[in-house]
Every structure is written in C-alpha cells, then in structure tokens.
Write a protein that holds these residues in place. Structure first.
Motif, PDB file in Angstrom:
ATOM      1  N   LEU A  10       9.590  35.934 -30.165  1.00 61.89           N
ATOM      2  CA  LEU A  10       9.849  35.612 -31.564  1.00 61.89           C
ATOM      3  C   LEU A  10       9.118  36.588 -32.473  1.00 61.89           C
ATOM      4  CD1 LEU A  10       9.289  31.757 -31.385  1.00 61.89           C
ATOM      5  CD2 LEU A  10      11.465  32.919 -31.551  1.00 61.89           C
ATOM      6  N   SER A  14       9.928  34.332 -37.768  1.00 64.24           N
ATOM      7  CA  SER A  14      10.536  33.164 -37.125  1.00 64.24           C
ATOM      8  C   SER A  14       9.477  32.154 -36.705  1.00 64.24           C
ATOM      9  CB  SER A  14      11.398  33.591 -35.941  1.00 64.24           C
ATOM     10  OG  SER A  14      10.615  34.258 -34.967  1.00 64.24           O
ATOM     11  N   ILE A  15       8.321  32.621 -36.279  1.00 64.51           N
ATOM     12  CA  ILE A  15       7.225  31.697 -35.958  1.00 64.51           C
ATOM     13  C   ILE A  15       6.771  30.976 -37.218  1.00 64.51           C
ATOM     14  CG2 ILE A  15       4.821  31.565 -35.203  1.00 64.51           C
ATOM     15  CD1 ILE A  15       5.458  33.811 -33.216  1.00 64.51           C
ATOM     16  N   ILE A  18       9.310  28.268 -38.121  1.00 66.91           N
ATOM     17  CA  ILE A  18       9.160  27.122 -37.213  1.00 66.91           C
ATOM     18  C   ILE A  18       7.930  26.299 -37.597  1.00 66.91           C
ATOM     19  CG2 ILE A  18       8.648  26.471 -34.818  1.00 66.91           C
ATOM     20  CD1 ILE A  18      10.455  28.822 -33.975  1.00 66.91           C
ATOM     21  N   LEU A  19       6.832  26.947 -37.927  1.00 69.18           N
ATOM     22  CA  LEU A  19       5.620  26.228 -38.340  1.00 69.18           C
ATOM     23  C   LEU A  19       5.815  25.487 -39.654  1.00 69.18           C
ATOM     24  CD1 LEU A  19       2.784  28.732 -37.373  1.00 69.18           C
ATOM     25  CD2 LEU A  19       3.379  26.575 -36.270  1.00 69.18           C
ATOM     26  N   VAL A  21       8.710  24.266 -40.844  1.00 67.15           N
ATOM     27  CA  VAL A  21       9.572  23.106 -40.563  1.00 67.15           C
ATOM     28  C   VAL A  21       8.787  22.026 -39.829  1.00 67.15           C
ATOM     29  CG1 VAL A  21      11.595  22.337 -39.255  1.00 67.15           C
ATOM     30  CG2 VAL A  21      11.708  24.428 -40.616  1.00 67.15           C
ATOM     31  N   ALA A  22       8.007  22.404 -38.837  1.00 66.98           N
ATOM     32  CA  ALA A  22       7.209  21.421 -38.096  1.00 66.98           C
ATOM     33  C   ALA A  22       6.165  20.785 -39.011  1.00 66.98           C
ATOM     34  CB  ALA A  22       6.532  22.093 -36.903  1.00 66.98           C
TER      35      ALA A  22
END
Length: 124
Positions: A10, A14-15, A18-19, A21-22
């Motif tokens: 990734l 993109s990381i 993702i962080l 959204v999480a």
C-alpha cells in the motif's frame, strides 16, 4: 514485467485513508455504545419487574414508579414516565417502553436510534 514486481503493498496515502475510515468507525462506535448499554439496562429492568411476585396486581402508578426508580438507580435519565405505557386487559398487564435517542456525530450529522421493549405481566 519488472514494473509489476515493484508494485507491491500500500502507498502512504492509501494507508492514511484506511486509518481515517477506521478512526471514524471507532468514533461512531464510542458515541453509540453507551446507548446500547443503557438499552440493555432497560431490558433487564423490565425483566426484573416481570419476575417480581404480584407485580401484575399493583396499580399502574406503582408499576410505573417501580420502573422509574430502577432506571434512576441505573443512571438512565433519558427514559422518563412519558415513555412508559401500561395497558391492562383482563388479568394481563402489558408494559411498553418506547423511546428515541439521538447522538450528535459531527457538524449536522447525527445518529438516531429507536428502541421499543415490552413485557407482559400475568396475575396468578
């Protein structure tokens, strides 16, 4: 073919997505988890009233007072007397607790949760 070998994993963006959204999902979970914990306490309160001997023979006011006192002890303040409906039909008493809870998330975004629980008491 060699360029495909280098394209693994990734990217930093993109990381980060993702962080984010999480993190948002965890934030929403933290906001709504206490509401579901309170709802579980309301359900258990109704079950204790149902399991109490001779509860069906008490007046509507006494039953409502029993429920509101137990909710107050459990520190549940958003459910009040107006949310508790008690109906009698013959020897059965039906208790309905219906309420709506709103939790602000961000800006003009809010989560609305509606709950309805009922128990039936029968006079022996």
């Amino acid at each position: 073919m060699q360029s495909l070998q280098k394209q693994k994993g990734l990217t930093a963006i993109s990381i980060l997505v993702i962080l984010i959204v999480a993190g948002f999902l965890v934030y929403v979970g933290i906001k709504i988890a206490p509401v579901y914990i309170d709802h579980y306490a309301i359900k258990s309160t109704l079950q204790t009233v149902k399991n109490e001997p001779l509860a069906a023979r008490k007046s509507k006011r006494d039953i409502r007072d029993m429920i509101t006192k137990r909710l107050y002890i459990n520190n549940i303040r958003h459910v009040n007397r107006d949310h508790i409906k008690i109906e009698r039909a013959g020897k059965t008493t039906k208790i309905n607790v219906a309420y709506e809870e709103r939790r602000h998330i961000a800006f003009n975004l809010a989560v609305v949760m509606t709950f309805a629980e009922s128990v039936e008491l029968s006079a022996n």
